[in-house]
Enzyme design. Sequence first.
Site, short mmCIF file in Angstrom:
data_model
loop_
_atom_site.label_atom_id
_atom_site.label_comp_id
_atom_site.label_asym_id
_atom_site.label_seq_id
_atom_site.Cartn_x
_atom_site.Cartn_y
_atom_site.Cartn_z
N SER A 5 0.83 -1.21 0.00
CA SER A 5 0.00 0.00 0.00
C SER A 5 0.86 1.26 0.00
CB SER A 5 -0.89 0.03 1.25
OG SER A 5 -1.32 1.37 1.48
N HIS A 30 -1.03 -1.49 -4.05
CA HIS A 30 -2.34 -1.21 -3.44
C HIS A 30 -2.52 0.29 -3.31
CE1 HIS A 30 -5.72 -2.44 -0.75
NE2 HIS A 30 -5.38 -1.38 -0.05
N ASP A 32 -4.70 3.24 -1.99
CA ASP A 32 -5.77 3.56 -1.04
C ASP A 32 -6.39 4.91 -1.37
OD1 ASP A 32 -3.90 1.87 1.38
OD2 ASP A 32 -5.95 1.37 0.80
N MET A 34 -9.10 7.70 -0.83
CA MET A 34 -9.97 8.14 0.27
C MET A 34 -10.60 9.48 -0.08
SD MET A 34 -7.43 7.19 3.40
CE MET A 34 -6.84 5.52 3.60
N HIS A 63 -8.18 0.44 -3.93
CA HIS A 63 -9.08 0.22 -2.80
C HIS A 63 -9.86 1.50 -2.57
CE1 HIS A 63 -9.36 -0.45 1.86
NE2 HIS A 63 -10.54 -0.47 1.27
N MET A 65 -12.05 3.76 -0.79
CA MET A 65 -12.73 4.13 0.45
C MET A 65 -13.47 5.43 0.16
SD MET A 65 -9.63 3.00 2.92
CE MET A 65 -8.51 3.01 1.52
N MET A 134 -10.93 -6.09 5.97
CA MET A 134 -10.17 -5.04 6.66
C MET A 134 -9.82 -5.50 8.07
SD MET A 134 -9.84 -2.67 4.47
CE MET A 134 -9.09 -1.45 5.54
N ASP A 172 -6.19 -6.59 5.00
CA ASP A 172 -5.65 -5.24 4.80
C ASP A 172 -5.68 -4.41 6.08
OD1 ASP A 172 -6.71 -2.41 2.69
OD2 ASP A 172 -4.82 -2.87 3.69
C1 DX5 Z 1 -6.32 1.64 5.52
C2 DX5 Z 1 -5.86 1.12 4.16
C3 DX5 Z 1 -4.75 0.11 4.28
C4 DX5 Z 1 -3.50 0.68 4.97
C5 DX5 Z 1 -2.45 -0.40 5.11
O1 DX5 Z 1 -7.54 2.31 5.38
O2 DX5 Z 1 -6.92 0.52 3.46
O3 DX5 Z 1 -4.42 -0.37 2.97
O4 DX5 Z 1 -2.98 1.73 4.19
O5 DX5 Z 1 -1.34 0.20 5.74
P1 DX5 Z 1 -0.68 -0.50 7.02
O6 DX5 Z 1 -0.11 -1.81 6.52
O7 DX5 Z 1 0.37 0.46 7.45
O8 DX5 Z 1 -1.79 -0.71 8.02
ZN ZN Z 2 -6.31 -0.55 1.66
#
Ligand code: DX5
Ligand code: ZN
Length: 225
Positions: A5, A30, A32, A34, A63, A65, A134, A172
């Site tokens: 990620s 990955h 993320d 948001m 991913h 969010m 998650m 994750d």
């Molecule tokens: C959190 C993300 C994860 C996160 C993982 O909302 O979806 O992918 O970035 O990072 P670590 O491994 O540091 O928890």
């Molecule tokens: Zn994620």
Amino acid sequence: MVSTSILSADFGDLRQEVRRATRCGADRIHLDVMDGHFVGNISFGPAVVSSIRGATKTPFETHMMVEKPQDYISAFADAGSDIIIVHAEASGNISNALSLIHKKGALSGIAISPQTPIKVVSKYLGVIDTLLVMSVNPGFGGQKFIGSALAKISQAKELIDRIGSRATIAVDGGVDLEWGAKAALAGAGEVVAGTYAFKSRNMAKSISALKHALDASPGSKGYTK
Ligand code: DX5
Ligand code: ZN
């Protein structure tokens, strides 16, 4: 599979960070995404995804969010996402979002937050490629792994095997070698690592240790009895 990620990467040098993860053995990158509504954080949009697309051939796992994923699926697919994962808790019709992802030629996934039971997504297991369980509350990297995710992974594995779904279970959030190994034993075939990969002294070693943990357990697809 190990998916790194970039939320924990150096945002000031993302192309280089993506190349580093690729060189160190990441199977997926990955991303993320948001939107500040679905989670209390804002990360990046399609423009950033297209700006790093040329840095690697490694598949981009987006991913989302995001409160209204169906409004952005085309833009993220056009920006270079190979897998697009939407949250079961987001608004809008999940089936429509999944068919739009497939129409755009990407693989599809559903993510479930810690408080969401597996049964909420059981009807989609026959059509998705990835179920993202998650193990932290979505929104930030660097959090602690929530142990109850392990039981959800085994429950999902049992359900996926029973219906003969092709879906891979990914975990994750807060993944390190110890939690990654436990998740693999529970049935995860993919782990997402942010901090454990990008903040590690030796990324290649961390990624290969996770791969060994995945291969050594009955949960991974590659396991031969
Ligand atoms: C959190 C993300 C994860 C996160 C993982 O909302 O979806 O992918 O970035 O990072 P670590 O491994 O540091 O928890
Ligand atoms: Zn994620």
